[in-house]
Scaffold this motif. Structure first.
Motif, mmCIF file in Angstrom:
data_model
loop_
_atom_site.group_PDB
_atom_site.id
_atom_site.type_symbol
_atom_site.label_atom_id
_atom_site.label_comp_id
_atom_site.label_asym_id
_atom_site.label_seq_id
_atom_site.Cartn_x
_atom_site.Cartn_y
_atom_site.Cartn_z
ATOM 1 N N ILE A 155 0.818 -1.206 0.000
ATOM 2 C CA ILE A 155 0.000 0.000 0.000
ATOM 3 C C ILE A 155 0.855 1.261 0.000
ATOM 4 C CG2 ILE A 155 -1.967 -1.136 1.092
ATOM 5 C CD1 ILE A 155 -1.032 0.064 3.762
ATOM 6 N N ASP A 156 2.044 1.208 0.593
ATOM 7 C CA ASP A 156 2.952 2.352 0.602
ATOM 8 C C ASP A 156 4.322 1.857 1.045
ATOM 9 O OD1 ASP A 156 2.873 2.054 3.368
ATOM 10 O OD2 ASP A 156 1.482 3.711 3.679
ATOM 11 N N VAL A 209 2.337 -11.214 -0.215
ATOM 12 C CA VAL A 209 1.157 -10.378 -0.451
ATOM 13 C C VAL A 209 0.344 -10.406 0.843
ATOM 14 C CG1 VAL A 209 -0.917 -10.035 -1.815
ATOM 15 C CG2 VAL A 209 1.160 -10.915 -2.903
ATOM 16 N N SER A 210 0.325 -9.301 1.559
ATOM 17 C CA SER A 210 -0.283 -9.267 2.886
ATOM 18 C C SER A 210 -1.788 -9.507 2.824
ATOM 19 C CB SER A 210 -0.011 -7.921 3.562
ATOM 20 O OG SER A 210 1.366 -7.715 3.730
ATOM 21 N N ARG A 211 -2.287 -10.298 3.771
ATOM 22 C CA ARG A 211 -3.745 -10.479 3.880
ATOM 23 C C ARG A 211 -4.393 -9.181 4.321
ATOM 24 N NH1 ARG A 211 -5.788 -16.288 5.682
ATOM 25 N NH2 ARG A 211 -7.543 -14.971 6.268
ATOM 26 N N GLN A 212 -3.686 -8.418 5.139
ATOM 27 C CA GLN A 212 -4.152 -7.103 5.547
ATOM 28 C C GLN A 212 -2.934 -6.245 5.858
ATOM 29 O OE1 GLN A 212 -6.779 -4.884 9.030
ATOM 30 N NE2 GLN A 212 -6.939 -7.093 8.835
ATOM 31 N N ALA A 213 -2.988 -4.979 5.483
ATOM 32 C CA ALA A 213 -1.875 -4.065 5.742
ATOM 33 C C ALA A 213 -2.427 -2.667 5.976
ATOM 34 C CB ALA A 213 -0.892 -4.059 4.573
ATOM 35 N N LEU A 260 -3.750 -2.044 15.536
ATOM 36 C CA LEU A 260 -3.585 -1.483 14.200
ATOM 37 C C LEU A 260 -4.190 -2.412 13.152
ATOM 38 C CD1 LEU A 260 -2.320 0.652 12.294
ATOM 39 C CD2 LEU A 260 -0.230 -0.731 12.313
ATOM 40 N N LEU A 261 -3.973 -3.719 13.301
ATOM 41 C CA LEU A 261 -4.493 -4.725 12.376
ATOM 42 C C LEU A 261 -5.250 -5.786 13.155
ATOM 43 C CD1 LEU A 261 -1.309 -5.375 10.178
ATOM 44 C CD2 LEU A 261 -3.248 -3.950 9.573
ATOM 45 N N SER A 262 -6.338 -6.261 12.596
ATOM 46 C CA SER A 262 -7.098 -7.348 13.203
ATOM 47 C C SER A 262 -7.665 -8.197 12.070
ATOM 48 C CB SER A 262 -8.227 -6.804 14.081
ATOM 49 O OG SER A 262 -8.894 -7.856 14.737
ATOM 50 N N GLU A 263 -7.278 -9.469 12.029
ATOM 51 C CA GLU A 263 -7.641 -10.328 10.905
ATOM 52 C C GLU A 263 -8.082 -11.695 11.425
ATOM 53 O OE1 GLU A 263 -7.747 -11.367 6.650
ATOM 54 O OE2 GLU A 263 -7.836 -9.523 7.841
#
Length: 682
Positions: free
Chosen positions: A162-163, A175-179, A232-235
């Motif tokens: 994403i950045d 390839v991140s599942r969430q970022a 920050l992240l929750s998956e």
């Protein structure tokens, strides 16, 4: 008897302590307040400093570093579903660690680090660079079970980043599942606070997995800021499908250009089925200073009342500041933020080349001048090419290509390290090659003649680099200007193919109604001149001419009045038909060459430079010929350029076959061109 009793008590106490340590190890709870006494499993660049700091990468090398807890941990437990069957379930776990990414050169960063859970502590097959020492181009599949929390400081489009400053959750892939961008949610007002991962400041990360909810949370905050309530992240992830019974936990990091970064871990704790033990910040090791020196305390001295001399001094300082800023002013736009790690400061390039001094001038080409420089911050020698550019059209795409080409890594490619923009000028920074370009050893009298083994090794090295560009990198890369002057020689006289990208910049500034053919006369395939479209087979053609140039020591088009020697390919072909092909080998060798290799190279040069594109071999075939895995086909049907030209004049254009259609995912780049052919669009 008392001494025997005491000895027995000590033995019993020892056994008791051993049992507790074994229980703790089996239970998987540990805490490292620094790593001076830790028995970590280290590889690559990873090392523990005397003060207990875990250093995953340093500023002197470009490679990877791994550090793992020495024993595997039991991540899966059996749980009964019925009286007759059971299933495995991933355990809840929690870990926290304090890390820092520091650079001695502010604004230059390289990749990042990751907390990793893997079935092995041996990641020697993983690639560095963009793969962060975790995976490589072939093993990033679900069959290789791996969980990682990446702290990434590079934006890589191939991995959908994403950045260039983000935190991501990776499962069996980069390839991140969430970022999300790096930062945290304040406990006071819930507002999001940005953080810069490579700020040289220590930060703390918490990774918590709830097996019942099958949810993983990742939280980030500055050191000594309490753990934010909102992660920050929750998956949602069922780690029972990812984990095996025993997994190793640890860290991986990767650096790029030498001098980029320190990736450090100051402290780390881990626990199953409960929160990880808290870290005591006062017991953590200190970070080494890599940034700019602290401000001089002279500035803190209280000055006397203003005087005339003070006013003059202030005005002089302001004047010097404005003059200095203007002298080193750069062009920087918002879209360049994503390419930040590959951008050099003009001031550093100016000082590295001693102000682009004439005594550092390496050469002058059609696109500009090339200077030798020394980046003292890295102790790294570079070649800096100054290119004029007046057009903004396509410049963003060109810079993206420059950064993309900078990721190419092959032992026979001259690496493009980055760029800088200033006013109407573009500066490209390359690896410096000690022995200059190959053409000087082939065509100038003041250089010693290359021995035959050196020539054969150089040709084979360039062929290997073209195979990498055409077939082995993530995109198909077409060089478009293969010639002796674009092959550089390192300290061991190995050939390095260089000069990517410049003709692409020229493409961006041409008008849309013009067919633009970039290259050097003598190396241009006939179909390229006719269509203006470069393909891998046009590279193969130029490589064939290059082989003949190196073997014969002659330029592709000679100035001789003898028409048989005007075109090198036709001259070699004539000798081949007359049975005297070895007579064309460079006379400066005085017959000191391997005749079998000489015949092989000359026939291969003719085959690669065949007028019909479909008859040329791929670079993979070329490597098989050079390795003698296959024999070169018969050249009896080879037709000379003079004959082809005659047939075209007689209306037989179709005899020259069109080039085959190419892959749509092609990155066309090129080097400095000696000539550009412009034809009005048809």
């Amino acid at each position: 008897s008392q001494s025997l009793l005491a000895l027995g008590l000590l033995l019993l106490l020892s056994l008791s302590l051993d049992g507790e340590v074994a229980l703790a190890a089996e239970d998987g709870e540990f805490a490292y307040q620094g790593f001076a006494t830790a028995n970590l499993t280290l590889d690559g660049l990873a090392t523990v400093m005397p003060n207990g700091l875990l250093l995953l990468t340093d500023t002197e090398s470009s490679n990877t570093g791994h550090a793992f807890h020495p024993a595997p941990l039991q991540f899966l437990l059996e749980s009964s579903t019925t009286t007759t069957s059971s299933t495995t379930m991933a355990r809840s776990f929690s870990t926290t660690f304090v890390f820092a990414i520091s650079s001695r050169y502010d604004g230059l960063t390289s990749y990042g680090l990751a907390f990793v859970v893997a079935p092995t502590s041996n990641l020697s097959t993983a690639n560095g660079g963009r793969y962060m020492g975790l995976l490589n181009a072939t093993n990033g599949t679900a069959s290789h079970r791996i969980l990682a929390v990446e702290l990434d400081t590079i934006m890589d489009v191939a991995f959908r980043d994403i950045d260039s400053n983000h935190v991501g959750i990776d499962v069996n892939s980069l390839v991140s599942r969430q970022a999300k961008p790096a930062g945290y949610y304040s406990n006071e007002n819930g507002a999001f606070q940005d953080l810069r991962l490579n700020s040289r400041k220590p930060m703390q990360v918490w990774v918590d997995y709830d097996a019942q909810a099958r949810r993983i949370n990742v939280t980030l905050a500055p050191v000594q800021v309490p753990k934010p309530r909102n992660p920050l992240l929750s998956e949602v992830i069922d780690l029972s499908t990812v984990m095996v019974d025993e997994m190793y936990v640890g860290f991986s990091a990767s650096s790029g250009t030498p001098g980029d970064n320190h990736h450090s871990v100051l402290g780390w704790s881990f626990s199953f089925d409960g929160p990880a033990p808290a870290l005591d910040f006062f017991k953590l090791p200190a970070l080494p200073r890599l940034g700019p020196k602290p401000r001089s305390k002279i500035l803190d001295v209280v000055l006397p009342p203003a005087t005339v001399s003070l006013v003059i001094a202030v005005l002089a300082a302001v004047f010097f500041f404005l003059w200095h800023r203007r002298r080193f002013a750069e062009v920087r736009e918002d879209w360049e933020d994503e390419f930040g790690p590959h951008r050099f400061a003009y001031k550093d390039l100016f000082h590295a080349t001693e102000g682009f001094s004439g005594r550092n001038l390496l050469g002058v080409g059609g696109f500009g001048r090339v200077y030798r420089g020394l980046l003292s911050a890295f102790n790294l020698e570079v070649a800096v090419k100054r290119v004029s550019h007046d057009s903004k059209q396509g410049l963003r795409e060109f810079i993206a290509e420059v950064v993309s080409i900078g990721r190419l890594q092959h032992r026979n490619l001259a690496r493009l390290l980055g760029y800088c923009r200033r006013k109407g000028e573009l500066l490209l920074v390359y690896e410096y090659m000690e022995n200059g370009s190959l053409d000087k050893y082939l065509h100038t009298q003041n250089k010693p003649a290359l021995h035959w083994p050196e020539r054969f090794r150089i040709i084979k090295g360039v062929a290997s680099s073209l195979l990498y560009l055409h077939e082995e990198w993530e995109q198909i890369v077409i060089h478009r200007d293969i010639k002796a002057s674009n092959v550089l020689l390192d300290s061991q006289m190995n050939g390095r193919l260089g000069d990517f990208g410049l003709a692409r910049l020229y493409d961006h500034v041409t008008v849309s109604k013009t067919t633009h053919v970039v290259g050097t006369m003598g190396y241009l395939a006939l179909e390229l001149i006719r269509t203006g479209k470069a393909t891998p087979l046009t590279d193969v053609f130029a490589f064939g001419v290059f082989i003949l140039e190196v073997a014969c020591g002659r330029r592709p088009i000679n100035s001789s009045k003898d028409i048989t020697e005007l075109v090198l390919v036709d001259w070699v072909l004539e000798h081949h038909r007359n049975g005297s092909i070895l007579d064309v080998v460079d006379p400066r060798l005085m017959g000191n060459f391997n005749t079998e290799e000489g015949t092989l190279l000359l026939k291969l040069g003719l085959l690669c430079s065949y007028p019909s594109a479909n008859a040329r071999p791929s670079m993979r075939k070329v490597m098989q010929y050079l390795n003698r895995d296959q024999s070169i086909p018969d050249l009896s049907a080879y037709m000379s350029y003079n004959r082809i030209a005659m047939m075209q004049n007689e209306g037989f254009d179709s005899y020259v076959m069109s080039y085959p259609s190419s892959n749509t995912n092609i990155c066309v780049v090129s080097g400095e061109s000696s000539v550009s052919i412009l034809e009005e669009g048809r």
